[in-house]
Design a protein around this motif. Structure first.
Motif, mmCIF file in Angstrom:
data_model
loop_
_atom_site.group_PDB
_atom_site.id
_atom_site.type_symbol
_atom_site.label_atom_id
_atom_site.label_comp_id
_atom_site.label_asym_id
_atom_site.label_seq_id
_atom_site.Cartn_x
_atom_site.Cartn_y
_atom_site.Cartn_z
ATOM 1 N N UNK A 65 1.904 -17.860 -6.561
ATOM 2 C CA UNK A 65 2.443 -16.979 -7.590
ATOM 3 C C UNK A 65 1.389 -16.592 -8.600
ATOM 4 N N UNK A 66 1.753 -16.745 -9.862
ATOM 5 C CA UNK A 66 0.889 -16.285 -10.944
ATOM 6 C C UNK A 66 0.234 -17.454 -11.682
ATOM 7 N N UNK A 96 -12.208 0.653 1.556
ATOM 8 C CA UNK A 96 -11.831 0.788 0.153
ATOM 9 C C UNK A 96 -10.600 -0.059 -0.187
ATOM 10 N N UNK A 97 -9.530 0.111 0.586
ATOM 11 C CA UNK A 97 -8.282 -0.546 0.229
ATOM 12 C C UNK A 97 -8.274 -2.035 0.560
ATOM 13 N N UNK A 98 -8.873 -2.410 1.709
ATOM 14 C CA UNK A 98 -8.825 -3.814 2.117
ATOM 15 C C UNK A 98 -9.506 -4.749 1.115
ATOM 16 N N UNK A 99 -10.734 -4.451 0.641
ATOM 17 C CA UNK A 99 -11.325 -5.355 -0.362
ATOM 18 C C UNK A 99 -10.488 -5.481 -1.622
ATOM 19 N N UNK A 125 -6.554 -8.804 -4.880
ATOM 20 C CA UNK A 125 -5.244 -9.058 -5.492
ATOM 21 C C UNK A 125 -4.591 -10.290 -4.857
ATOM 22 N N UNK A 126 -4.690 -10.393 -3.510
ATOM 23 C CA UNK A 126 -4.067 -11.532 -2.823
ATOM 24 C C UNK A 126 -4.697 -12.848 -3.248
ATOM 25 N N UNK A 127 -6.024 -12.876 -3.397
ATOM 26 C CA UNK A 127 -6.695 -14.107 -3.809
ATOM 27 C C UNK A 127 -6.373 -14.452 -5.265
ATOM 28 N N UNK A 136 -8.847 -12.132 -13.324
ATOM 29 C CA UNK A 136 -9.454 -11.243 -14.317
ATOM 30 C C UNK A 136 -9.999 -9.982 -13.670
ATOM 31 N N UNK A 137 -10.594 -10.107 -12.488
ATOM 32 C CA UNK A 137 -11.109 -8.929 -11.787
ATOM 33 C C UNK A 137 -9.981 -7.979 -11.416
ATOM 34 N N UNK A 138 -8.847 -8.529 -11.026
ATOM 35 C CA UNK A 138 -7.691 -7.689 -10.703
ATOM 36 C C UNK A 138 -7.208 -6.929 -11.931
ATOM 37 N N UNK A 139 -7.149 -7.616 -13.068
ATOM 38 C CA UNK A 139 -6.747 -6.941 -14.313
ATOM 39 C C UNK A 139 -7.712 -5.800 -14.628
ATOM 40 N N UNK A 140 -8.994 -6.076 -14.522
ATOM 41 C CA UNK A 140 -10.000 -5.055 -14.810
ATOM 42 C C UNK A 140 -9.893 -3.890 -13.834
#
Length: 534
Positions: free
Chosen positions: A305-306, A289-292, A297-299, A508-512
């Motif tokens: 940075x951002x 769960x946490x690793x994916x 987030x890392x990718x 975008x996936x991280x934001x979602x």
């Protein structure tokens, strides 16, 4: 019942019937022989077999990994349990596009496994199976663990006193009591994996296709409506059978058991065996769960940075993909999801109220009607919107409201299933007493029912918001290029080559993911003991 029936008739039955009619009618005559023609094709039989096979394999693998977690959450009391309970539920409310993107970052080209060991699992069946386990882990933990926590442990202890071994006591006492919940969880996992779309579309590549993916391909790419219509009806029949069996197992579960307060059954683990089991479950949650999510987030940061997040604000950097800056998809999705949630609460709330006030065969049929959006291809619904809602008095094809309407269809079943148990638990004598004291039906509802179901209503709103935010199958057809939603934007970015597009898809996936996670954490704070379970 009138408002929900009218809503489903206009925005569900009519578009689906139109698609099926266009595919199976020629010169006004039904062509039922097309069933045999389509189902006899080897490539279609391969799709049907893979859909069934991967759903069975995903269900078995999910049960194998998640049942120990259900036991740990039910019987053990340990620090951080409530937070961890919310964390393992995050994948279930994530859009399938985000799940696929997270596993692409872990298992795909340039992913963590590729960088560390040169291993790629994308475009393999293992990527699909692992993503399905990730997505459905919470279904087993919540469904089975929620019941397990309410089983009286003294029954199993009595069997041990009478000479039964630990395994025999569990097999003869606990397992029969849990069987309906395990069956219900397995059926729900099978349902979600049988109709899988986003995960297979992103991770499977051209080599794997489920019914839902094949319906999309036949509709959007090949415009082969006869084939799409046949596959839609096959999927509808299969999912209808699954839902019927699930309803039977739920009724059996509700009748058969006497439950206790969950706070009385949880104990701190003791002994090497229990601590080892707890450590194993925590490790599986960490890896599965946490690793994916962490890799996603890392990718999205990309080691620079951002930069990918800043690129989302520029329309020029995405001129070949979007008409507007991708960041506008965030605002679009939030607005659409809020409107869809409001529609789902009105329609689903009225439906749940009607189901609590009436009984009989008509009401059972009405209840089944509310679950139908889970059994029909969302792709079919979305394409049906385009070809039916294009003339007065419902000329909505260019209207923004079309997206929230499609999203609300998916949210209504969650609203009904969340509110119905709570509404049925309200003592009817309270309403009768209010009526005797002179209250009108509206005031009785406001003074009696609403205070008791307020929390369940908030939970229902949260679930409807999360599933609306991540709806992809229908939205991919009807979201306008100048107003994309987050899942549609992610899919478009992944469909184009280049590191910038890939990084923006991760961002975008991280934001979602963060929006869905915050919604779920808020739900955990307001969730009542008997609401919010699957």
């Amino acid at each position: 019942m009138a408002v929900p029936v009218a809503f489903f008739a206009v925005f569900f039955a009519y578009p689906v019937a139109a698609i099926v009619g266009r595919g199976l009618k020629a010169d006004g005559v039904w062509q039922f022989g097309r069933f045999g023609e389509v189902l006899a094709r080897p490539e279609i039989r391969d799709v049907l077999w893979f859909t069934l096979w991967q759903a069975l394999a995903s269900t078995a693998l999910t049960l194998l990994i998640a049942l120990p977690g259900a036991y740990v959450f039910a019987r053990f009391d340990f620090p951080g349990k409530q937070v961890l309970r919310a964390v393992v539920t995050v994948p279930f409310v994530l859009p399938t596009v985000v799940v696929g993107t997270a596993f692409l970052a872990l298992l795909g080209r340039g992913g963590l496994l590729d960088e560390l060991w040169g291993v790629r699992l994308d475009t393999t069946v293992w990527a699909i199976l692992l993503a399905h386990v990730f997505f459905n882990y919470a279904v087993v933990v919540r469904t089975v663990g929620g019941l397990w926590a309410q089983l009286d442990p003294r029954q199993e202890e009595a069997a041990r006193v009478l000479g039964a071994s630990r395994f025999t006591a569990w097999r003869r006492v606990t397992l029969p009591a849990l069987a309906p919940a395990v069956a219900a969880a397995a059926l729900m996992v099978f349902l979600f994996t049988f109709t899988s779309f986003g995960v297979v579309q992103i991770l499977g590549g051209p080599g794997f296709s489920t019914l839902e993916v094949e319906i999309y391909r036949q509709t959007a790419q090949l415009l082969a409506l006869p084939t799409a219509a046949v596959l839609t009806l096959v999927q509808f029949a299969a999912v209808g059978a699954i839902l019927a069996v699930h309803a039977w197992t739920v009724r059996r579960r509700e009748r058969a058991l006497k439950l206790v307060d969950p706070s009385q059954t949880a104990r701190k683990p003791h002994g090497a065996g229990q601590w080892t089991l707890l450590a194993g479950v925590l490790l599986s949650v960490l890896l599965l769960v946490l690793l994916p999510l962490a890799v996603l987030v890392e990718r999205s940061l990309g080691g620079s940075g951002f930069a990918y997040y800043r690129a989302l604000t520029s329309a020029d950097a995405n001129s070949g993909t979007f008409l507007v800056a991708p960041v506008e998809a965030i605002g679009n999705s939030l607005r659409y999801a809020l409107v869809a949630t409001l529609i789902a609460l009105v329609v689903g709330g009225l439906a749940a109220a009607a189901l609590t006030r009436r009984a009989g065969r008509l009401v059972r049929g009405f209840d089944a009607l509310l679950m139908l959006p889970l059994g029909v291809s969302a792709v079919t619904v979305g394409f049906g919107f385009l070809i039916t809602l294009d003339k007065p008095p419902l000329d909505l094809r260019t209207s923004w409201i079309l997206v929230p309407l499609a999203q609300a269809l998916v949210g209504v079943p969650f609203v009904v299933r969340t509110m119905l148990p709570v509404l049925r638990a309200v003592d009817a004598r309270l309403r009768e007493a209010a009526a005797v004291l002179g209250a009108s039906p509206l005031r009785a509802w406001r003074e009696v029912d609403f205070p008791l179901v307020r929390r369940a209503l908030l939970v229902a709103a949260g679930f409807a918001f999360a599933v609306s935010l991540g709806e992809f199958g229908a939205t991919v057809f009807i979201a306008r290029p100048d107003n994309p939603t987050l899942p549609v934007a992610v899919a478009r970015l992944l469909g184009r080559s280049g590191d910038l597009n890939y990084g923006q898809a991760m961002a975008l996936s991280t934001v979602l993911m963060l929006v869905c996670a915050v919604s779920l954490l808020l739900l955990e704070r307001i969730r009542t003991d008997r609401s919010g379970e699957f």
